[in-house]
Design a protein around this motif. Structure first.
Motif, PDB file in Angstrom:
ATOM      1  N   CYS A  57      30.697 -59.152 -60.668  1.00  0.00           N
ATOM      2  CA  CYS A  57      32.565 -58.776 -60.035  1.00  0.00           C
ATOM      3  C   CYS A  57      32.885 -59.481 -59.218  1.00  0.00           C
ATOM      4  O   CYS A  57      33.918 -59.279 -58.663  1.00  0.00           O
ATOM      5  CB  CYS A  57      31.686 -57.311 -59.157  1.00  0.00           C
ATOM      6  SG  CYS A  57      30.110 -56.572 -59.362  1.00  0.00           S
ATOM      7  N   ALA A  58      32.086 -60.705 -59.384  1.00  0.00           N
ATOM      8  CA  ALA A  58      33.615 -61.752 -58.930  1.00  0.00           C
ATOM      9  C   ALA A  58      34.744 -62.010 -58.828  1.00  0.00           C
ATOM     10  O   ALA A  58      35.730 -61.619 -60.300  1.00  0.00           O
ATOM     11  CB  ALA A  58      33.037 -63.677 -59.925  1.00  0.00           C
ATOM     12  N   GLY A  59      35.609 -62.432 -57.982  1.00  0.00           N
ATOM     13  CA  GLY A  59      36.975 -61.799 -57.552  1.00  0.00           C
ATOM     14  C   GLY A  59      37.414 -60.271 -58.159  1.00  0.00           C
ATOM     15  O   GLY A  59      38.674 -59.892 -58.037  1.00  0.00           O
ATOM     16  N   ASP A  60      36.404 -59.689 -57.915  1.00  0.00           N
ATOM     17  CA  ASP A  60      37.098 -57.898 -58.769  1.00  0.00           C
ATOM     18  C   ASP A  60      36.254 -56.761 -57.193  1.00  0.00           C
ATOM     19  O   ASP A  60      35.370 -55.819 -57.757  1.00  0.00           O
ATOM     20  CB  ASP A  60      36.781 -57.424 -59.892  1.00  0.00           C
ATOM     21  CG  ASP A  60      37.050 -56.338 -60.267  1.00  0.00           C
ATOM     22  OD1 ASP A  60      38.189 -55.727 -59.558  1.00  0.00           O
ATOM     23  OD2 ASP A  60      36.989 -55.501 -61.475  1.00  0.00           O
ATOM     24  N   PRO A  61      37.048 -57.263 -56.639  1.00  0.00           N
ATOM     25  CA  PRO A  61      35.917 -55.859 -55.191  1.00  0.00           C
ATOM     26  C   PRO A  61      35.789 -54.662 -56.114  1.00  0.00           C
ATOM     27  O   PRO A  61      34.731 -54.007 -55.391  1.00  0.00           O
ATOM     28  CB  PRO A  61      37.103 -56.144 -54.358  1.00  0.00           C
ATOM     29  CG  PRO A  61      38.119 -57.355 -54.301  1.00  0.00           C
ATOM     30  CD  PRO A  61      38.115 -57.309 -56.039  1.00  0.00           C
ATOM     31  N   ALA A  62      36.926 -54.107 -56.860  1.00  0.00           N
ATOM     32  CA  ALA A  62      36.912 -52.505 -56.899  1.00  0.00           C
ATOM     33  C   ALA A  62      35.704 -52.223 -57.616  1.00  0.00           C
ATOM     34  O   ALA A  62      35.194 -51.292 -57.627  1.00  0.00           O
ATOM     35  CB  ALA A  62      38.323 -52.191 -57.905  1.00  0.00           C
ATOM     36  N   SER A  63      35.470 -53.297 -58.942  1.00  0.00           N
ATOM     37  CA  SER A  63      33.615 -53.423 -59.126  1.00  0.00           C
ATOM     38  C   SER A  63      32.845 -53.461 -58.213  1.00  0.00           C
ATOM     39  O   SER A  63      31.792 -52.706 -58.352  1.00  0.00           O
ATOM     40  CB  SER A  63      33.965 -54.267 -60.643  1.00  0.00           C
ATOM     41  OG  SER A  63      34.673 -53.873 -61.771  1.00  0.00           O
ATOM     42  N   PHE A  64      33.079 -54.242 -57.523  1.00  0.00           N
ATOM     43  CA  PHE A  64      32.071 -54.396 -56.438  1.00  0.00           C
ATOM     44  C   PHE A  64      31.724 -52.811 -55.896  1.00  0.00           C
ATOM     45  O   PHE A  64      30.603 -52.764 -55.666  1.00  0.00           O
ATOM     46  CB  PHE A  64      32.543 -55.518 -55.524  1.00  0.00           C
ATOM     47  CG  PHE A  64      31.252 -55.649 -54.874  1.00  0.00           C
ATOM     48  CD1 PHE A  64      29.529 -55.445 -55.694  1.00  0.00           C
ATOM     49  CD2 PHE A  64      31.080 -55.297 -53.379  1.00  0.00           C
ATOM     50  CE1 PHE A  64      28.792 -55.940 -54.367  1.00  0.00           C
ATOM     51  CE2 PHE A  64      30.320 -55.904 -52.249  1.00  0.00           C
ATOM     52  CZ  PHE A  64      28.853 -56.177 -53.040  1.00  0.00           C
ATOM     53  N   ILE A  65      32.943 -52.717 -55.148  1.00  0.00           N
ATOM     54  CA  ILE A  65      32.243 -51.134 -54.845  1.00  0.00           C
ATOM     55  C   ILE A  65      31.796 -49.952 -55.794  1.00  0.00           C
ATOM     56  O   ILE A  65      30.868 -49.390 -55.325  1.00  0.00           O
ATOM     57  CB  ILE A  65      34.031 -50.357 -54.215  1.00  0.00           C
ATOM     58  CG1 ILE A  65      34.133 -51.346 -53.441  1.00  0.00           C
ATOM     59  CG2 ILE A  65      34.394 -49.077 -53.684  1.00  0.00           C
ATOM     60  CD1 ILE A  65      35.918 -51.007 -52.342  1.00  0.00           C
ATOM     61  N   LEU A  66      32.452 -49.970 -56.737  1.00  0.00           N
ATOM     62  CA  LEU A  66      31.614 -48.573 -57.564  1.00  0.00           C
ATOM     63  C   LEU A  66      30.498 -49.322 -58.225  1.00  0.00           C
ATOM     64  O   LEU A  66      29.828 -48.235 -58.834  1.00  0.00           O
ATOM     65  CB  LEU A  66      32.862 -49.089 -59.371  1.00  0.00           C
ATOM     66  CG  LEU A  66      31.679 -48.345 -60.387  1.00  0.00           C
ATOM     67  CD1 LEU A  66      31.989 -46.765 -59.946  1.00  0.00           C
ATOM     68  CD2 LEU A  66      32.578 -48.596 -61.534  1.00  0.00           C
ATOM     69  N   LEU A  67      29.713 -50.922 -58.490  1.00  0.00           N
ATOM     70  CA  LEU A  67      28.312 -51.051 -57.594  1.00  0.00           C
ATOM     71  C   LEU A  67      27.870 -50.616 -57.406  1.00  0.00           C
ATOM     72  O   LEU A  67      26.231 -50.607 -57.636  1.00  0.00           O
ATOM     73  CB  LEU A  67      28.425 -52.210 -58.081  1.00  0.00           C
ATOM     74  CG  LEU A  67      26.773 -53.499 -58.224  1.00  0.00           C
ATOM     75  CD1 LEU A  67      25.733 -53.010 -60.044  1.00  0.00           C
ATOM     76  CD2 LEU A  67      27.012 -54.703 -58.596  1.00  0.00           C
ATOM     77  N   LEU A  68      27.817 -50.508 -56.045  1.00  0.00           N
ATOM     78  CA  LEU A  68      27.703 -50.193 -54.534  1.00  0.00           C
ATOM     79  C   LEU A  68      27.704 -48.678 -54.770  1.00  0.00           C
ATOM     80  O   LEU A  68      26.034 -48.008 -53.945  1.00  0.00           O
ATOM     81  CB  LEU A  68      28.198 -50.485 -53.347  1.00  0.00           C
ATOM     82  CG  LEU A  68      28.529 -52.237 -52.868  1.00  0.00           C
ATOM     83  CD1 LEU A  68      29.382 -52.535 -52.380  1.00  0.00           C
ATOM     84  CD2 LEU A  68      26.959 -53.064 -52.815  1.00  0.00           C
ATOM     85  N   ALA A  69      27.983 -47.975 -54.870  1.00  0.00           N
ATOM     86  CA  ALA A  69      28.626 -46.581 -55.414  1.00  0.00           C
ATOM     87  C   ALA A  69      27.362 -45.936 -56.018  1.00  0.00           C
ATOM     88  O   ALA A  69      26.548 -44.974 -56.230  1.00  0.00           O
ATOM     89  CB  ALA A  69      29.550 -46.017 -55.540  1.00  0.00           C
ATOM     90  N   VAL A  70      26.894 -46.630 -57.723  1.00  0.00           N
ATOM     91  CA  VAL A  70      25.796 -45.915 -58.610  1.00  0.00           C
ATOM     92  C   VAL A  70      24.729 -46.721 -58.814  1.00  0.00           C
ATOM     93  O   VAL A  70      23.695 -45.692 -58.443  1.00  0.00           O
ATOM     94  CB  VAL A  70      26.208 -46.070 -59.977  1.00  0.00           C
ATOM     95  CG1 VAL A  70      25.970 -46.216 -60.838  1.00  0.00           C
ATOM     96  CG2 VAL A  70      28.828 -46.290 -59.819  1.00  0.00           C
TER      97      VAL A  70
END
Length: 413
Positions: A57-70
């Motif tokens: 998810c480098a450079g994409d914090p929104a995707s990282f938050i989704l990763l942390l949620a799932v």
């Protein structure tokens, strides 16, 4: 956002309680090592998730938050049936725990090398993928150890044709249940104390006060380590390395203190509060090293404080189970854990923040130089030393109890 963070913090406490309490009950004789491994991986989780972020998810914090949620949700749903109290006892518990300990150290060493390489030289996208794949392979190794432990347990309980007189698995298991159950009931000061009963005991407040001094000052250090580095004019690479490597020092403290406390208790008869006192005394030195402000001392001081801070998180739950029993351990040790945010607020806001604002005179209310944080860390060194004295009092107060615990464990063997 405040509501979401509140829910996230509460969920972590549920994970923490289920894993730690189960570990203590399943490995009654080696609770320190088991809790150290549990808490150690909690300390490493931040560094592991950073590797996921930088690769996927480098450079994409929104995707990282989704990763942390799932990711945590799916993993928890998959493995939660396995997190329970197993009433059987395996003679080779220590051997398998040593295997898990070795894997933990390998993962920590691997992460440390990767973090240093990334912060110093940088890695290409394909190199990030390779390092992540290697990390996932290492994280899967505990499954092999668990499978081996299961196979060993089955071999010990299933009778062979050439030995018809071996006890039946049911009889062996029930005997172990009785022995384990008797030892657990007798593990506290007065069988199994509930929270109100524990709070009437001086040992509870001594442990709580020591944790305010140790956890509070340690957490305040990491909360302000970036600002400390900036005031000492460290480069962004150096500051990022300090912040990233904190997870490693935190892990070493959590795992190391748990493992060492078991070894010292079984081999030397040293109670765990004595090791807690030693780590608080060492933390005092770490704070003084940071207060000196000399170039490079922030590295040394952060390592010492990080290791000693992490050690409190594995020693405190194990000591709680031994002083007050395991029946209400989750409630009691989580209540004592409140010492961490209380101490952090006092030292981060009322001490470090207040003194920094008084000394800041630069543009944008900034401060540069060793004087910005010197007084704060001298005070926190004094606080850690006070925690050391409190832990010494707790050691003398519980010395007889730990002698009884050791005698019972030796008798069971």
């Amino acid at each position: 956002m405040c509501l979401f963070m509140f829910l996230a913090a509460q969920s972590q406490t549920f994970f923490n309680t289920a894993n730690v309490v189960s570990a203590v009950e399943n490995f009654a004789d080696y609770g320190g090592t088991a809790v150290g491994i549990m808490k150690g991986f909690l300390g490493l989780s931040g560094a592991i998730l950073i590797q996921l972020y930088e690769t996927l998810c480098a450079g994409d914090p929104a995707s990282f938050i989704l990763l942390l949620a799932v990711t945590p949700t799916v993993l928890s749903l998959l493995v939660m049936p396995l997190v329970r109290i197993y009433e059987t006892s395996v003679a080779d518990d220590k051997k398998h725990l040593n295997g898990l300990s070795a894997v933990s150290l390998i993962i920590a060493a691997y992460l440390m090398i990767v973090i240093i390489l990334k912060n110093t030289f940088g890695l290409s996208s394909w190199a990030n993928v390779v390092t992540l794949v290697c990390l996932l392979v290492l994280l899967a190794l505990p499954l092999l150890i668990a499978r081996r432990a299961q196979r060993d347990s089955m071999e010990k309980t299933v009778p062979h044709d050439y030995s018809p007189l071996i006890s039946s698995p049911k009889a062996t298991t029930s005997g172990n249940q009785s022995s384990e159950g008797d030892s657990r009931i007798d593990s506290g000061l007065s069988e199994n104390l509930n929270l109100l009963q524990a709070m009437k005991n001086l040992s509870f407040w001594l442990l709580f006060l020591a944790m305010i001094c140790g956890m509070g000052s340690g957490l305040s250090t990491i909360n302000n380590i970036r600002q400390i580095g900036e005031s000492l004019r460290y480069s962004s690479v150096e500051i990022n390395s300090l912040v990233s490597l904190w997870s490693i020092w935190n892990f070493l403290g959590r795992f190391g203190a748990g493992y060492a406390s078991d070894a010292l208790l079984h081999k030397k008869g040293w109670p765990r509060p004595l090791l807690m006192a030693a780590t608080l005394g060492t933390m005092t030195i770490g704070h003084l090293i940071i207060a000196s402000g000399f170039q490079g001392n922030l590295y040394v001081g952060s390592v010492i404080v990080g290791v000693c801070y992490g050690s409190q998180w594995s020693l405190m739950p194990t000591i709680t189970s031994e002083l007050f029993g395991v029946r209400h351990m989750g409630t009691i040790f989580n209540t004592i854990s409140v010492a961490s945010p209380i101490g952090s607020y006092i030292f981060s806001v009322k001490l470090i923040g207040y003194i920094y604002d008084k000394t800041a005179s630069g543009e944008g209310n900034t401060c540069y130089g060793s004087h910005c944080f010197r007084l704060s860390f001298i005070i926190m060194a004094s606080v850690a030393f006070f925690g050391f004295l409190v832990a010494i009092v707790l050691f003398f107060r519980t010395k007889t109890l730990y002698r009884q615990i050791l005698v019972k464990r030796l008798h069971r063997r």
